[in-house]
Design a protein around this motif. Structure first.
Motif, PDB file in Angstrom:
ATOM      1  N   LYS A  15       0.833  -1.201   0.000  1.00 60.37           N
ATOM      2  CA  LYS A  15       0.000   0.000   0.000  1.00 60.37           C
ATOM      3  C   LYS A  15       0.876   1.262   0.000  1.00 60.37           C
ATOM      4  CE  LYS A  15      -3.932  -2.107   2.303  1.00 60.37           C
ATOM      5  NZ  LYS A  15      -4.785  -2.106   3.496  1.00 60.37           N
ATOM      6  N   GLY A  16       1.988   1.211   0.718  1.00 60.08           N
ATOM      7  CA  GLY A  16       2.921   2.344   0.737  1.00 60.08           C
ATOM      8  C   GLY A  16       3.561   2.562  -0.621  1.00 60.08           C
ATOM      9  N   VAL A  17       3.965   1.467  -1.247  1.00 59.14           N
ATOM     10  CA  VAL A  17       4.550   1.566  -2.587  1.00 59.14           C
ATOM     11  C   VAL A  17       3.516   2.113  -3.571  1.00 59.14           C
ATOM     12  CG1 VAL A  17       5.512   0.217  -4.502  1.00 59.14           C
ATOM     13  CG2 VAL A  17       6.254  -0.246  -2.149  1.00 59.14           C
ATOM     14  N   ASN A  18       2.284   1.622  -3.445  1.00 58.10           N
ATOM     15  CA  ASN A  18       1.211   2.099  -4.310  1.00 58.10           C
ATOM     16  C   ASN A  18       0.935   3.589  -4.078  1.00 58.10           C
ATOM     17  OD1 ASN A  18      -0.768   1.774  -6.287  1.00 58.10           O
ATOM     18  ND2 ASN A  18      -2.354   1.487  -4.732  1.00 58.10           N
ATOM     19  N   LEU A  19       0.996   4.033  -2.837  1.00 55.04           N
ATOM     20  CA  LEU A  19       0.796   5.445  -2.517  1.00 55.04           C
ATOM     21  C   LEU A  19       1.866   6.299  -3.192  1.00 55.04           C
ATOM     22  CD1 LEU A  19      -0.639   7.712  -0.874  1.00 55.04           C
ATOM     23  CD2 LEU A  19       1.046   7.260   0.916  1.00 55.04           C
ATOM     24  N   VAL A  20       3.108   5.866  -3.118  1.00 56.82           N
ATOM     25  CA  VAL A  20       4.196   6.610  -3.750  1.00 56.82           C
ATOM     26  C   VAL A  20       3.999   6.648  -5.265  1.00 56.82           C
ATOM     27  CG1 VAL A  20       6.684   6.598  -4.196  1.00 56.82           C
ATOM     28  CG2 VAL A  20       5.831   6.163  -1.894  1.00 56.82           C
ATOM     29  N   LYS A  21       3.630   5.517  -5.841  1.00 56.81           N
ATOM     30  CA  LYS A  21       3.405   5.438  -7.285  1.00 56.81           C
ATOM     31  C   LYS A  21       2.266   6.367  -7.699  1.00 56.81           C
ATOM     32  CE  LYS A  21       1.859   2.306 -10.850  1.00 56.81           C
ATOM     33  NZ  LYS A  21       0.869   1.296 -11.016  1.00 56.81           N
ATOM     34  N   GLU A  22       1.147   6.295  -6.983  1.00 52.65           N
ATOM     35  CA  GLU A  22       0.004   7.154  -7.302  1.00 52.65           C
ATOM     36  C   GLU A  22       0.350   8.625  -7.132  1.00 52.65           C
ATOM     37  OE1 GLU A  22      -3.457   6.160  -5.054  1.00 52.65           O
ATOM     38  OE2 GLU A  22      -3.653   4.180  -5.966  1.00 52.65           O
ATOM     39  N   SER A  23       1.106   8.939  -6.089  1.00 51.29           N
ATOM     40  CA  SER A  23       1.496  10.337  -5.864  1.00 51.29           C
ATOM     41  C   SER A  23       2.351  10.862  -7.009  1.00 51.29           C
ATOM     42  CB  SER A  23       2.254  10.474  -4.546  1.00 51.29           C
ATOM     43  OG  SER A  23       1.407  10.207  -3.458  1.00 51.29           O
ATOM     44  N   ALA A  24       3.282  10.028  -7.465  1.00 54.78           N
ATOM     45  CA  ALA A  24       4.130  10.445  -8.592  1.00 54.78           C
ATOM     46  C   ALA A  24       3.295  10.620  -9.853  1.00 54.78           C
ATOM     47  CB  ALA A  24       5.235   9.424  -8.814  1.00 54.78           C
ATOM     48  N   GLU A  25       2.374   9.701 -10.104  1.00 54.08           N
ATOM     49  CA  GLU A  25       1.522   9.805 -11.289  1.00 54.08           C
ATOM     50  C   GLU A  25       0.623  11.033 -11.227  1.00 54.08           C
ATOM     51  OE1 GLU A  25      -0.485   6.046 -11.290  1.00 54.08           O
ATOM     52  OE2 GLU A  25       1.175   5.013 -12.292  1.00 54.08           O
ATOM     53  N   LYS A  26       0.043  11.277 -10.049  1.00 53.34           N
ATOM     54  CA  LYS A  26      -0.842  12.436  -9.883  1.00 53.34           C
ATOM     55  C   LYS A  26      -0.048  13.741 -10.026  1.00 53.34           C
ATOM     56  CE  LYS A  26      -4.683  10.285  -8.568  1.00 53.34           C
ATOM     57  NZ  LYS A  26      -6.015  10.442  -9.038  1.00 53.34           N
ATOM     58  N   MET A  27       1.173  13.747  -9.496  1.00 56.61           N
ATOM     59  CA  MET A  27       2.013  14.938  -9.614  1.00 56.61           C
ATOM     60  C   MET A  27       2.337  15.202 -11.080  1.00 56.61           C
ATOM     61  SD  MET A  27       5.723  15.825  -7.938  1.00 56.61           S
ATOM     62  CE  MET A  27       6.601  14.646  -8.953  1.00 56.61           C
ATOM     63  N   TYR A  28       2.661  14.148 -11.820  1.00 57.15           N
ATOM     64  CA  TYR A  28       2.960  14.293 -13.244  1.00 57.15           C
ATOM     65  C   TYR A  28       1.734  14.808 -14.007  1.00 57.15           C
ATOM     66  CZ  TYR A  28       4.286  13.162 -18.014  1.00 57.15           C
ATOM     67  OH  TYR A  28       4.554  13.239 -19.350  1.00 57.15           O
ATOM     68  N   ALA A  29       0.575  14.222 -13.728  1.00 58.73           N
ATOM     69  CA  ALA A  29      -0.661  14.648 -14.400  1.00 58.73           C
ATOM     70  C   ALA A  29      -1.000  16.094 -14.045  1.00 58.73           C
ATOM     71  CB  ALA A  29      -1.813  13.726 -14.025  1.00 58.73           C
ATOM     72  N   SER A  30      -0.817  16.451 -12.799  1.00 59.46           N
ATOM     73  CA  SER A  30      -1.087  17.820 -12.363  1.00 59.46           C
ATOM     74  C   SER A  30      -0.144  18.802 -13.051  1.00 59.46           C
ATOM     75  CB  SER A  30      -0.940  17.921 -10.848  1.00 59.46           C
ATOM     76  OG  SER A  30      -1.108  19.238 -10.420  1.00 59.46           O
ATOM     77  N   ASN A  31       1.122  18.428 -13.145  1.00 60.25           N
ATOM     78  CA  ASN A  31       2.090  19.297 -13.817  1.00 60.25           C
ATOM     79  C   ASN A  31       1.766  19.449 -15.295  1.00 60.25           C
ATOM     80  OD1 ASN A  31       3.536  19.897 -11.512  1.00 60.25           O
ATOM     81  ND2 ASN A  31       5.005  18.244 -11.816  1.00 60.25           N
ATOM     82  N   GLN A  32       1.259  18.393 -15.914  1.00 58.04           N
ATOM     83  CA  GLN A  32       0.847  18.481 -17.318  1.00 58.04           C
ATOM     84  C   GLN A  32      -0.324  19.444 -17.477  1.00 58.04           C
ATOM     85  OE1 GLN A  32       2.276  17.213 -20.065  1.00 58.04           O
ATOM     86  NE2 GLN A  32       3.906  16.453 -18.760  1.00 58.04           N
ATOM     87  N   GLU A  33      -1.270  19.388 -16.562  1.00 58.06           N
ATOM     88  CA  GLU A  33      -2.410  20.311 -16.612  1.00 58.06           C
ATOM     89  C   GLU A  33      -1.955  21.754 -16.404  1.00 58.06           C
ATOM     90  OE1 GLU A  33      -6.200  19.246 -14.633  1.00 58.06           O
ATOM     91  OE2 GLU A  33      -5.142  17.393 -14.088  1.00 58.06           O
ATOM     92  N   VAL A  34      -1.053  21.947 -15.445  1.00 57.02           N
ATOM     93  CA  VAL A  34      -0.518  23.282 -15.185  1.00 57.02           C
ATOM     94  C   VAL A  34       0.206  23.800 -16.431  1.00 57.02           C
ATOM     95  CG1 VAL A  34       1.245  24.543 -13.874  1.00 57.02           C
ATOM     96  CG2 VAL A  34      -0.390  23.089 -12.684  1.00 57.02           C
TER      97      VAL A  34
END
Length: 139
Positions: free
Chosen positions: A71-90
């Motif tokens: 779950k911790g690894v998944n949290l890190v993975k999701e956070s990185a993906e969400k950060m990338y997607a957010s940066n793309q939107e920005v």
């Protein structure tokens, strides 16, 4: 003759002031959208992290740690993906804002150029009439 130059200067300054106001408005709207996107992303990630740490705080043995590790690894993975997607939107919002600002600048220069051409044409026509009238008087 100086009236034409004064009129031109006033029209030009008004045009640039209007363009600056539009540019400022566009920049602030872009900043608001970027800030809103980033705040939503941070809020989402903080909520996910708090949930994870709440669950992790209840672990009392090695088996619980083995169960929460994915779950911790998944949290890190999701956070990185969400950060990338957010940066793309920005980045997308920034590009759209930049395009809108360049259109405002282009429009401002075109309006100023057209206004200048009209003033020069009017001044030239008036000056030509004055010269012709003076030439007729001189004959």
């Amino acid at each position: 003759m100086s009236e034409y130059f004064n009129t031109q200067a006033i029209a030009l300054s008004k045009s640039f002031t209007d363009a600056a106001f539009k540019a400022h408005t566009l920049a602030i709207e872009g900043l608001e959208r970027v800030t809103n996107l980033q705040l939503k992303a941070v809020e989402n990630r903080v909520a996910a992290t708090v949930d994870f740490f709440s669950e992790a705080a209840e672990i009392r043995d090695f088996d619980g740690l083995k169960a929460i590790w994915p779950k911790g690894v998944n949290l890190v993975k999701e956070s990185a993906e969400k950060m990338y997607a957010s940066n793309q939107e920005v980045f997308g919002v920034t590009v759209k804002t930049s395009e809108a600002l360049s259109q405002v600048a282009k429009g401002s220069f075109e309006v100023a150029n057209d206004s200048f051409k009209k003033q020069v044409s009017a001044a030239t026509t008036d000056f030509t009439k004055q010269v012709n009238a003076a030439a007729k008087k001189a004959k």
